[in-house]
Scaffold this motif. Sequence first.
Motif, short mmCIF file in Angstrom:
data_model
loop_
_atom_site.label_atom_id
_atom_site.label_comp_id
_atom_site.label_asym_id
_atom_site.label_seq_id
_atom_site.Cartn_x
_atom_site.Cartn_y
_atom_site.Cartn_z
N ALA A 1 0.85 -1.18 0.00
CA ALA A 1 0.00 0.00 0.00
C ALA A 1 0.89 1.24 0.00
O ALA A 1 2.00 1.22 0.55
N SER A 2 0.40 2.30 -0.63
CA SER A 2 1.18 3.53 -0.62
C SER A 2 1.15 4.19 0.75
O SER A 2 2.09 4.88 1.14
N ASN A 3 0.06 3.97 1.52
CA ASN A 3 -0.01 4.47 2.89
C ASN A 3 -0.96 3.60 3.68
O ASN A 3 -1.91 3.02 3.13
N LEU A 4 -0.70 3.48 4.97
CA LEU A 4 -1.52 2.63 5.83
C LEU A 4 -1.53 3.20 7.24
O LEU A 4 -0.50 3.63 7.76
N ASP B 1 -1.91 -8.28 -6.04
CA ASP B 1 -0.89 -9.29 -6.35
C ASP B 1 -0.81 -9.49 -7.87
O ASP B 1 -1.83 -9.77 -8.51
N PRO B 2 0.37 -9.35 -8.47
CA PRO B 2 0.48 -9.51 -9.93
C PRO B 2 -0.01 -10.86 -10.43
O PRO B 2 -0.61 -10.94 -11.52
N ALA B 3 0.24 -11.93 -9.66
CA ALA B 3 -0.23 -13.25 -10.10
C ALA B 3 -1.75 -13.30 -10.14
O ALA B 3 -2.35 -13.86 -11.07
N PHE B 4 -2.40 -12.68 -9.13
CA PHE B 4 -3.86 -12.63 -9.15
C PHE B 4 -4.36 -11.75 -10.29
O PHE B 4 -5.35 -12.08 -10.97
N GLY B 5 -3.67 -10.64 -10.54
CA GLY B 5 -4.05 -9.77 -11.65
C GLY B 5 -3.98 -10.50 -12.98
O GLY B 5 -4.84 -10.30 -13.86
N ALA B 6 -2.96 -11.36 -13.15
CA ALA B 6 -2.84 -12.14 -14.39
C ALA B 6 -3.97 -13.14 -14.53
O ALA B 6 -4.52 -13.33 -15.62
N ARG B 7 -4.34 -13.79 -13.41
CA ARG B 7 -5.47 -14.73 -13.46
C ARG B 7 -6.77 -14.01 -13.80
O ARG B 7 -7.59 -14.51 -14.58
N PRO C 1 -7.76 -2.22 -12.47
CA PRO C 1 -6.42 -1.66 -12.28
C PRO C 1 -5.58 -2.50 -11.31
O PRO C 1 -6.10 -3.34 -10.60
N ASP C 2 -4.28 -2.23 -11.29
CA ASP C 2 -3.38 -3.00 -10.43
C ASP C 2 -3.28 -2.42 -9.02
O ASP C 2 -2.47 -2.89 -8.21
N GLU C 3 -4.07 -1.38 -8.73
CA GLU C 3 -4.14 -0.81 -7.39
C GLU C 3 -5.60 -0.59 -7.01
O GLU C 3 -6.44 -0.28 -7.86
N ALA C 4 -5.89 -0.75 -5.73
CA ALA C 4 -7.23 -0.50 -5.19
C ALA C 4 -7.13 0.57 -4.11
O ALA C 4 -6.06 0.86 -3.59
N GLU D 1 -18.57 0.84 9.32
CA GLU D 1 -18.24 1.20 7.94
C GLU D 1 -17.15 0.28 7.42
O GLU D 1 -16.17 0.01 8.10
N LEU D 2 -17.36 -0.22 6.21
CA LEU D 2 -16.32 -0.95 5.48
C LEU D 2 -16.47 -0.53 4.02
O LEU D 2 -17.51 -0.78 3.40
N HIS D 3 -15.47 0.14 3.49
CA HIS D 3 -15.56 0.74 2.17
C HIS D 3 -14.28 0.43 1.39
O HIS D 3 -13.18 0.71 1.85
N LEU D 4 -14.46 -0.16 0.20
CA LEU D 4 -13.33 -0.48 -0.67
C LEU D 4 -13.67 -0.10 -2.10
O LEU D 4 -14.73 -0.47 -2.61
N GLU D 5 -12.77 0.64 -2.74
CA GLU D 5 -12.90 0.98 -4.16
C GLU D 5 -11.78 0.30 -4.93
O GLU D 5 -10.61 0.37 -4.55
N TRP D 6 -12.17 -0.37 -6.02
CA TRP D 6 -11.19 -1.00 -6.91
C TRP D 6 -11.65 -0.73 -8.33
O TRP D 6 -12.53 -1.41 -8.85
N GLY D 7 -11.06 0.29 -8.94
CA GLY D 7 -11.54 0.72 -10.24
C GLY D 7 -12.99 1.17 -10.12
O GLY D 7 -13.36 1.95 -9.25
#
Length: 340
Positions: free
Chosen positions: A153-156, A182-188, A203-206, A239-245
């Motif tokens: 992560a870029s920040n945590l 994970d790049p392997a998951f991104g490839a799958r 995208p490769d970042e969330a 609250e639980l909030h996640l954005e991925w693309g």
Amino acid sequence: MRWLLGIVIVATVLWFGYWFAATTAIRNGVDGFLADQRASGTLIETRDVSVQGFPYRFDLTLDGLKLKDPVSGAGYEGEKLQVSAMAWKPWHILAALPPDQVLTVAGQEIELTGTELMASLRARPALDLPLEELRLGGQAIGLSSSAGWQSGASNLLLALRQAETGPADYALALSAGGVKIDPAFGARLAAVALPNQPPPGMPDEAGPLRANILLHFTAPLDRNYAAVQPRFTGLDIGELHLEWGALVIEATGKLAADAEGYAAGEVKLTVTNWDRLPPVLVALGLVKPEVAPTIGNMMKALAGQTGDPELLQLPLKLADGQMSLGPFPLGPAPLLMPRS
């Protein structure tokens, strides 16, 4: 003026005596802890242990720290671990973590890298030293596992604070940005091809990732932790909030241990742009490719009931030791407490 000078001299001597006595106690405590761990079978090594910071601080430095539990296999390696506290409030501890360290968890070695890796532990100044706040954070965090996966992560920032709802309740807050996939998951995921559906193109970042959760334990977290061993009994998800693309997942709800110790309750999930979800489930191995179109059609029908075709709302239900997401069975529920 002589009496004032005398007071200053006495106070200075007392302060110096306090600092050196406390330093000796810290060093003896660390040496005793290391000896106790070795006696119990824990493999622990350190090149050097020092205490500095005179006269206002206590700065404990452990060089070349290595430890491993031979039973669980859990371990830690770090080149330099620095733990500090101001002399007038030793119940507030700050730790500067090395930029490169190795954690051994669940049979795999995870290399953790980052900048500004810090931890803060603050207790209330009471005999039992009850936990008031624990904070962990860093920048440019990278995780690389011997099992083959990578993330980061870029920040945590992770914070655990004692809540006002009860002495054994703690508020957990999590904030992260630039979560690396994970790049392997991104490839799958990129290789998933479903009928009548374009590639997901994720995208490769969330991020951002946010969470505010109230945790319930059987007893407070304090200096008696080892003897009392408080157990986790449930949580309230505020609250639980996640954005991925384009995919956005949100959740709220409550879970608690039932009579058998299994998680029970209901969590409301809201998924925006749900059509990105079936390929993700396939890439995770949760759904077979030939079943994914059927699940997608069911999601489309359920989304049609919300008034917004891009919005899907599903209840995650846990009861009688089983889990289901809307009409989709997921299998056994997690065990929160040992079965009675």
